[in-house]
Design a protein around this motif. Structure first.
Motif, PDB file in Angstrom:
ATOM      1  N   GLN A 436       0.805  -1.221   0.000  1.00  0.00           N
ATOM      2  CA  GLN A 436       0.000   0.000   0.000  1.00  0.00           C
ATOM      3  C   GLN A 436       0.837   1.270   0.000  1.00  0.00           C
ATOM      4  N   ILE A 439       0.938   5.634  -3.950  1.00  0.00           N
ATOM      5  CA  ILE A 439      -0.323   6.269  -4.360  1.00  0.00           C
ATOM      6  C   ILE A 439      -0.513   6.021  -5.849  1.00  0.00           C
ATOM      7  N   SER A 440      -1.624   5.411  -6.197  1.00  0.00           N
ATOM      8  CA  SER A 440      -1.853   5.025  -7.585  1.00  0.00           C
ATOM      9  C   SER A 440      -2.337   6.217  -8.411  1.00  0.00           C
ATOM     10  N   ARG A 442      -4.938   6.194 -10.188  1.00  0.00           N
ATOM     11  CA  ARG A 442      -6.390   6.291  -9.990  1.00  0.00           C
ATOM     12  C   ARG A 442      -6.717   7.123  -8.753  1.00  0.00           C
ATOM     13  N   GLU A 443      -5.956   6.967  -7.672  1.00  0.00           N
ATOM     14  CA  GLU A 443      -6.208   7.790  -6.485  1.00  0.00           C
ATOM     15  C   GLU A 443      -6.076   9.272  -6.807  1.00  0.00           C
ATOM     16  N   TYR A 444      -5.044   9.642  -7.543  1.00  0.00           N
ATOM     17  CA  TYR A 444      -4.885  11.047  -7.918  1.00  0.00           C
ATOM     18  C   TYR A 444      -6.050  11.501  -8.786  1.00  0.00           C
ATOM     19  N   ARG A 445      -6.479  10.633  -9.712  1.00  0.00           N
ATOM     20  CA  ARG A 445      -7.556  11.023 -10.617  1.00  0.00           C
ATOM     21  C   ARG A 445      -8.865  11.179  -9.865  1.00  0.00           C
ATOM     22  N   TRP A 446      -9.093  10.348  -8.839  1.00  0.00           N
ATOM     23  CA  TRP A 446     -10.338  10.413  -8.096  1.00  0.00           C
ATOM     24  C   TRP A 446     -10.358  11.504  -7.029  1.00  0.00           C
ATOM     25  N   PHE A 447      -9.240  11.700  -6.358  1.00  0.00           N
ATOM     26  CA  PHE A 447      -9.274  12.480  -5.116  1.00  0.00           C
ATOM     27  C   PHE A 447      -8.431  13.750  -5.119  1.00  0.00           C
TER      28      PHE A 447
END
Length: 448
Positions: A436, A439-440, A442-447
């Motif tokens: 974990q 930071i992926s 997708r995390e940046y794109r979502w949040f």
């Protein structure tokens, strides 16, 4: 020199006569995540080990994480001085490695059978289970089946690509069970089988599975459960090596594609008495039902063994022939525990929940402990899927919940060893937390 050392020395010298070009031998053992570790020995030094010279490796090699790092587990690794532990050579496992550029040998080593075995070594865990069953007059016969994917040797932006053959520019386009896929990939598959046989592994049926570039290779049944697990471990090593030699990448990752089926480790187990009678068939298959019930009861508490990483849980539920609950059934591939059609002599369970990247020693040990619990407590199973398609027992669907359940379960701790359970669970927890630490996109794109 004792008789065992004399036999080992004969084995080493015979190997040298057959393979005079070999200068080194890899001495290897499986760690907790299912990777081989070891040392490369000059072949003349191997003779000295066979004759009785001490063979030692750091005890904590067994505790390595998936990426090879060490985690603090109790006093191990950082507060114990990183001590050596004695290993021994496993007779009958000295074989030629044919997939490397320069020929070398390889031989299994283990701490089991030494004066101070490592309690959490996977092979030792299985040894203890098998010895306990033997004292009860129970003799397992075991066969593994392993699914795996072939990929193109080169990744694309870190992602796997379908395998290319000379008839296709776009990758493997052959459907499930299609014999043409076996023909098109025959050179690499044939080499995998012949290489495995050269390692002493009795490979049998080859199947083209549902996923693109996915195959399954079965092994013969063995009345030596330890050797059956050795076969599964060694097959993974040789298959990866042969694939690279042919320009492919072979992977036993449980779920490499979200949109395609995952790869499983299916284990067939029968139980016999000393006279060769199938215990599962006795008394109108009552022992079979008890064994099934024991497997299902302990399955939710052994999930970190059957699904040893985050990716392995992606395989469970929502896809073909992969269960989302602990269930059983006759001739039913949706069940975790399937009873294949057979005569009384060959009556067996097929345990289907484990991912292909699980540790074969630990998978078999966990299955046998479940069967043992069911037999001793005369448990009755839930309804089979043949009678009730909703029948089943919930099990953890992520690694952290699985670890907590496993560590607290009394029968699992008693059956597999409390020290092993504590060490294994902490290893899995630490590996998951390390995964974990990124930071992926997708995390940046979502949040963000």
């Amino acid at each position: 020199m004792n008789a065992a050392s004399a036999d080992l020395l004969v084995e080493v010298r015979a190997f040298r006569l057959r393979n005079p070009q070999v200068r080194y031998v890899d001495l290897i053992a499986l760690d907790i995540p299912g990777h081989f570790y070891g040392k490369r020995y000059p072949v003349d030094m191997l003779e000295k080990v066979a004759a009785g010279s001490a063979l030692k490796l750091p005890q904590n090699c067994v505790l390595l994480g998936v990426q090879g790092g060490l985690f603090k587990i109790g006093d191990y690794c950082f507060n114990d001085g990183d001590p050596d532990a004695v290993r021994r050579l496993v007779p009958g496992t000295l074989k030629l490695v044919s997939w490397e550029a320069q020929p070398v040998g390889q031989m299994l080593i283990t701490s089991d059978g030494t004066a101070t075995p490592i309690e959490f070594e996977p092979r030792e865990v299985l040894v203890q289970v098998l010895q306990r069953l033997r004292t009860k007059g129970i003799h397992p016969v075991v066969a593994f089946e392993l699914e795996f994917y072939l990929f193109d040797k080169k990744l694309l932006d870190g992602l796997p690509q379908f395998p290319r053959d000379e008839c296709s520019d776009d990758g493997d386009d052959q459907p499930n069970m299609h014999i043409e896929r076996l023909s098109r990939f025959a050179p690499v598959l044939d080499d995998m089988v012949e290489t495995a046989r050269a390692q002493g592994i009795d490979t049998t049926v080859i199947t083209a599975e549902l996923g693109p570039g996915q195959f399954e290779i079965n092994f013969g049944h063995l009345d030596d459960g330890l050797r059956a697990a050795d076969w599964a471990a060694l097959f993974c090593r040789s298959t990866r090596g042969v694939a690279l030699k042919h320009g492919y990448r072979a992977s036993f990752m449980a779920k490499p594609y979200l949109e395609h089926p995952g790869s499983g480790m299916h284990v067939h187990v029968s139980l016999y008495d000393a006279d060769g009678n199938n215990l599962l068939a006795a008394n109108e298959q009552q022992a079979l039902r008890h064994s099934v019930a024991g497997c299902l009861e302990l399955l939710p508490f052994c999930m970190p063994i059957f699904a040893p990483n985050q990716n392995a849980y992606r395989r469970l539920g929502g896809s073909v022939n992969s269960a989302a609950r602990a269930s059983w059934g006759y001739e039913d591939r949706d069940a975790c525990v399937r009873i294949p059609e057979s005569d009384a002599k060959n009556l067996r369970i097929e345990h289907r929940i484990a991912g292909a990247d699980a540790n074969p020693y630990l998978v078999l040990a966990a299955i046998l402990v479940g069967m043992e619990q069911g037999l001793e407590n005369r448990l009755d199973p839930i309804a089979p899927l043949n009678e009730d398609r909703s029948s089943g027992i919930d099990f953890p669907l992520d690694i952290l919940h699985g670890v907590r359940a496993m560590q607290q379960q009394r029968q699992v701790r008693e059956g597999l060893g409390a020290e092993f359970v504590d060490v294994y669970c902490e290893n899995k927890r630490q590996d998951h937390l390390a995964l974990q630490h990124e930071i992926s996109v997708r995390e940046y794109r979502w949040f963000l």
